[in-house]
Each structure stands twice: as C-alpha cells, then as structure tokens.
Motif scaffolding. Sequence first.
Motif, mmCIF file in Angstrom:
data_model
loop_
_atom_site.group_PDB
_atom_site.id
_atom_site.type_symbol
_atom_site.label_atom_id
_atom_site.label_comp_id
_atom_site.label_asym_id
_atom_site.label_seq_id
_atom_site.Cartn_x
_atom_site.Cartn_y
_atom_site.Cartn_z
ATOM 1 N N GLN A 1 0.874 -1.080 -0.004
ATOM 2 C CA GLN A 1 0.131 0.094 -0.002
ATOM 3 C C GLN A 1 0.937 1.370 0.013
ATOM 4 O O GLN A 1 0.330 2.226 0.261
ATOM 5 N N TYR A 2 2.016 1.176 -0.330
ATOM 6 C CA TYR A 2 3.055 2.150 -0.180
ATOM 7 C C TYR A 2 2.842 3.250 -1.253
ATOM 8 O O TYR A 2 2.505 3.164 -2.557
ATOM 9 N N PHE A 3 2.355 4.616 -0.664
ATOM 10 C CA PHE A 3 1.899 5.555 -1.368
ATOM 11 C C PHE A 3 2.401 7.002 -1.209
ATOM 12 O O PHE A 3 3.061 7.755 -2.173
ATOM 13 N N THR A 4 2.539 7.516 0.050
ATOM 14 C CA THR A 4 2.691 8.895 0.202
ATOM 15 C C THR A 4 3.944 9.334 -0.474
ATOM 16 O O THR A 4 4.167 10.298 -0.934
ATOM 17 N N GLN A 5 5.006 8.723 0.020
ATOM 18 C CA GLN A 5 6.518 9.024 -0.539
ATOM 19 C C GLN A 5 6.694 8.978 -1.950
ATOM 20 O O GLN A 5 7.151 10.134 -2.364
ATOM 21 N N PRO A 6 6.344 7.936 -2.629
ATOM 22 C CA PRO A 6 6.323 7.836 -3.994
ATOM 23 C C PRO A 6 5.337 9.067 -4.610
ATOM 24 O O PRO A 6 5.950 9.677 -5.689
ATOM 25 N N TYR A 7 4.307 9.160 -4.299
ATOM 26 C CA TYR A 7 3.337 10.038 -4.806
ATOM 27 C C TYR A 7 3.985 11.401 -5.005
ATOM 28 O O TYR A 7 4.021 12.427 -5.426
ATOM 29 N N PHE B 1 4.367 3.293 -7.994
ATOM 30 C CA PHE B 1 4.005 2.284 -7.364
ATOM 31 C C PHE B 1 2.360 1.848 -7.690
ATOM 32 O O PHE B 1 2.026 2.670 -7.963
ATOM 33 N N PHE B 2 2.022 0.586 -7.432
ATOM 34 C CA PHE B 2 0.746 0.221 -7.671
ATOM 35 C C PHE B 2 -0.256 1.325 -6.699
ATOM 36 O O PHE B 2 -1.268 1.408 -7.587
ATOM 37 N N ALA B 3 -0.306 1.467 -5.592
ATOM 38 C CA ALA B 3 -1.129 2.363 -5.054
ATOM 39 C C ALA B 3 -1.000 3.653 -5.733
ATOM 40 O O ALA B 3 -2.104 4.271 -5.730
ATOM 41 N N VAL B 4 -0.004 4.376 -6.220
ATOM 42 C CA VAL B 4 0.075 5.468 -6.918
ATOM 43 C C VAL B 4 -0.592 5.300 -8.223
ATOM 44 O O VAL B 4 -1.455 6.481 -8.421
ATOM 45 N N TYR B 5 -0.367 4.301 -9.101
ATOM 46 C CA TYR B 5 -1.332 4.191 -10.234
ATOM 47 C C TYR B 5 -2.632 4.051 -10.118
ATOM 48 O O TYR B 5 -3.335 4.646 -10.804
ATOM 49 N N LEU B 6 -3.108 3.351 -8.911
ATOM 50 C CA LEU B 6 -4.311 3.219 -8.681
ATOM 51 C C LEU B 6 -5.121 4.477 -8.217
ATOM 52 O O LEU B 6 -6.021 4.920 -8.776
ATOM 53 N N PHE B 7 -4.197 5.317 -7.583
ATOM 54 C CA PHE B 7 -4.855 6.617 -7.365
ATOM 55 C C PHE B 7 -4.931 7.396 -8.737
ATOM 56 O O PHE B 7 -5.974 8.302 -8.837
ATOM 57 N N GLU B 8 -3.960 7.510 -9.452
ATOM 58 C CA GLU B 8 -4.166 8.420 -10.858
ATOM 59 C C GLU B 8 -5.181 7.742 -11.550
ATOM 60 O O GLU B 8 -5.832 8.548 -12.315
#
Length: 302
Positions: free
Chosen positions: A234-240, A254-261
């Motif tokens: 669920q890694y999101f904040t830093q890479p985003y 990351f997967f969670a970032v792409y999901l958010f996008e």
Amino acid sequence: MARVASGRTSFSRALKKDLVGYAFIAPWLVGFTVFTLGPFLTSVYLSFTHYNIVSSPKWVGLANYGLMLRDATFWRSLWLTFEYALVAVPLGIVAGVGLALLLNVSVRGVGVFRTIFFVPSIVPMVATTVVFVWLLNPQIGLVNRLLAELGVVGPAWLKEPRWTFWSLVLMSLWSVGGSMVVYLAGLKDIPIHLYEAARLDGANAWQRLRFVTLPMLSPVIFFNLVMGVISAFQYFTQPYMLLQQQAPEESTRFFAVYLFERAWRYLDMGYASAMAWVLFAIVVIVTGLLFRTQKHWVHYGS
C-alpha cells in the motif's frame, strides 16, 4: 404456566440487556456500515463497470480485469511494488532487530536513545518526505555535501531511476523506530533462565543470539513481517510526493500511486476499483503464504 412465564421473563431481560449493549456500540456499527462495509461492497460492483463519477456506472463485466492484462503500466507498477517489498521489508526487519538488540541494555541514558530512534516513526510521512527531498538534493543536499567532504561525487538521488528506488528504501528505514519498540518488548519477554542455561552449556554471544534470542523473538518478527508486507503493497505517500517533484516515473509509480491516478486523475473509478480488488487478492495470497511458512521458523512458548 409458571415455568413458561418465568422463561419469557428471563428472555425479556436478556433481550433488554442485549439491546442496551447494541445501543452503546451503535455509533461504531453505523460508522462501520456507512464508511467501511458500504464502500467495500460498492467497490465490488464498480469493478465490473465503467464509472467516471459524473455519469451513472455502466456494466462492462470483466472488461476492466481484461484491460489489466494489456496494461503495461499496471505490470510495471506491480513489479515495482513487489521489488520494494522484497528489499525494504527484510532491511527494515534487520535494522529494527539490530537497533533493539543495541538498546536492550541497562545503562544510564538508554531511554534517551530509545526515544531518539522512536521519534522519526511518529513524524508525518509528508514532513519526512519534504526533509528527505532537501537532504538528497544533488546541489544543496546535506548527503551530497558530506560525500563531497570525503571526495565522492554524490549522484542525483531523486532524478535518476536507479537511485530513486534506493532513496525510497532509505526513507523507509528512517521510521524503523516503530518496529524497534515492538522488538524491544519481545526481547524483554524472553525468559532469563534460557540465557543462563545457554551460558552453562558454553554458548558464546553469537550462539545465544542464534539459538535463544532469534527463535524466541520469531513471533514478533513474524508479526512485523506480515504488517510490513501489507504496508509495502500500500506504499503511496512518499512515491506520490516525489512524482509531483518530477522524479522518474518508472521508479516512483508504485501500484497504489497508479491506482490513485486512475481513480482521480483519469476518473476511471471502475478500473481503479478492479485494481483495488487485485491488490486485495495479492495481499491475501502473500499473507496466506507467510502464514504457511511460520510453522518452519516461528517458535511459540518457552
């Protein structure tokens, strides 16, 4: 008749007692239903639809899941997330156990050092990322300045793909103090008589660590391993945040970032819901495999 009346009275009292209990937990039940269970079930339906928020969902069946098989960005983000989990989680465990062993001593001032190592884990992720953006700045960052004092030319940490990934791993180690506290609690729970028996058998410090400390600490390590893997997926904040700073996409999406996008940048809620369920399935499978392995290395009891 008396027995029937008595039974009804007992049932009425029990029902009244139950209703009082449900009344107390009603706020939680309402909150759970509205904010957790409701969205959870809705996302199942949305994963089989095309939904852009502004119009009604349109049923498309398995089209979203089929699209994933052809989506190169989906596979790159998934592999990047697996790679991060395989690297960051073991390093975090080793660092956490190592710090706990170093701080598991009865010397003056050890509480201050424990606090110093724990504090970074309670600092908000956004603030931590901002600090690291400055520390790893190739021109004015403290890290490259220190390397320059040693005669080493520091890389562009957050601009080169091969270095950005390791910068994120470094950030994950910054907050290792949270797991360190859990390991410390586990170390304090190890019976002293086991170490005394090991000393009588002639075991040195390394042997006591290998055959006493680590086996007795294995349930705590297993707990942090499971929680670390779930968190890594669920890694999101830093890479985003780094992605917003024009960091390389191939090392920060990351997967969670792409999901958010997909959900909020492209308003493709149906595809994002399908991605969320794929992520849920992956986490369940990986966690299940970890639980299957525990019988080979996790030791319970003394």
